[in-house]
Design an enzyme around this catalytic site. Structure first.
Site, PDB file in Angstrom:
ATOM      1  N   SER A  26       0.848  -1.187   0.000  1.00 35.33           N
ATOM      2  CA  SER A  26       0.000   0.000   0.000  1.00 35.33           C
ATOM      3  C   SER A  26       0.883   1.235   0.000  1.00 35.33           C
ATOM      4  CB  SER A  26      -0.901   0.004   1.248  1.00 35.33           C
ATOM      5  OG  SER A  26      -1.561   1.238   1.417  1.00 35.33           O
ATOM      6  N   TYR A  29      -2.179  -0.250  10.525  1.00 42.04           N
ATOM      7  CA  TYR A  29      -2.186  -0.638   9.113  1.00 42.04           C
ATOM      8  C   TYR A  29      -0.902  -0.165   8.431  1.00 42.04           C
ATOM      9  CZ  TYR A  29      -3.829  -1.051   4.270  1.00 42.04           C
ATOM     10  OH  TYR A  29      -3.965  -1.377   2.941  1.00 42.04           O
TER      11      TYR A  29
END
Length: 307
Positions: free
Chosen positions: A173, A186
């Site tokens: 990501s 995250y």
């Protein structure tokens, strides 16, 4: 080799690599043929995982699907067969459980054969501020987004090394390159995934196993439901990404042995600026881009299902 010779060698190779990159702006890199390759995709019951399965299927690969959603995998398998996959196998697997990963991996090797393209796609997000996130959810985030990559590599990389042939794909990501407000666990898990993939890739090159390729994918928010409610401050600069577009770009990156894929293209500049500017300027630009003000209604789902 002495210092002078090594320095000249580095300078000449640097010039050549830049010339090569310039040439490829006009002459596309030849795509490799992966027909018949065994492709394993974790988190393939929906979203990007399902779309990648369909794209790989159209190239004549043998697909191995992992997820905890049996019905989702069945639907992905049906679509993959329609798209042209030579064979499709699917297995229930909780990627956060090391022992289960090893058990199902052994089953895959017995029933299908050695995996030659491994796509670590499964991921989860808690969607909570750091101090509000329960310890159990933080642990689960790291187990799925990071530690699962360790166990799948341990399971499938030895055969790739033995054959000096394979491809490791990490669906990370942009949050693995740049910290985002409200996504501390995250971001940490994705930073770790990026660092892990980079390090193993360097190990393979250093040991002469240059036939085993690495692709690290760092997209901005994708419109798959994982980050429901996320809005981007400047849609032209940092758009919420279309899943089909992302899946096609990932497959292209694999076929051309592209090591880093950042989406959208503006992420290359943003990541570079973050690494060279002082903290105050980085924070200012982050605020300008909306990265310091991100508020999303994230969907927490089960391991091996998201992306």
């Amino acid at each position: 080799m002495n210092f002078l010779l090594e320095t000249i060698q580095v300078l000449l190779l640097s010039i050549w690599y830049n010339v090569e990159s310039f040439i490829h702006l006009f002459i596309p890199i030849k795509k490799k043929n992966i027909a018949g390759e065994v492709v394993l995709i974790s988190g393939s019951g929906s979203g990007i995982g399902r779309l990648m399965a369909q794209e790989f299927a159209a190239l004549g690969t043998v697909l191995v699907l992992w997820d905890i959603n049996q019905e989702g995998m069945k639907e992905t398998a049906r679509l993959a067969k329609q798209s042209g996959a030579s064979r499709v196998h699917y297995y229930l697997c909780d990627c956060s459980d090391k022992n289960e990963v090893y058990r199902v991996a052994d089953q895959v090797k017995r029933e299908v054969g050695d995996v030659s393209i491994l796509v670590n796609n499964a991921g989860i997000v808690t969607g909570k501020k750091f101090m509000d996130a329960p310890d159990s959810l933080i642990e689960k985030t790291v187990e799925v987004n990071t530690m699962a990559h360790f166990w799948t590599y341990k399971a499938f990389l030895p055969a790739m090394i033995a054959n000096n042939h394979g491809h490791l794909v990490s669906i990370a990501s942009s949050a693995g390159l740049i910290g985002v407000n409200g996504l501390a666990d995250y971001c940490a898990s994705k930073f770790a995934a990026v660092g892990f993939a980079e390090s193993v890739g360097l190990e393979l090159v250093a040991t002469g196993k240059d036939g085993v390729k690495t692709t690290i994918v760092c997209p901005y928010f994708i419109n798959t439901g994982m980050f429901d409610g996320c809005q981007t401050k400047w849609p032209r600069l940092l758009p919420i990404l279309d899943p089909d577009y992302v899946a096609k770009k990932i497959i292209h990156a694999v076929l051309t042995d592209q090591v880093y894929l950042l989406l959208p293209k503006s992420m290359y500049l943003i990541a570079a600026l973050k690494n060279v500017l002082q903290w105050k300027l980085t924070s200012l630009i982050g605020s300008y881009l909306g990265l310091s003000e991100t508020e999303c209604r994230t969907n927490l789902r089960q391991p091996c299902k998201l992306q």
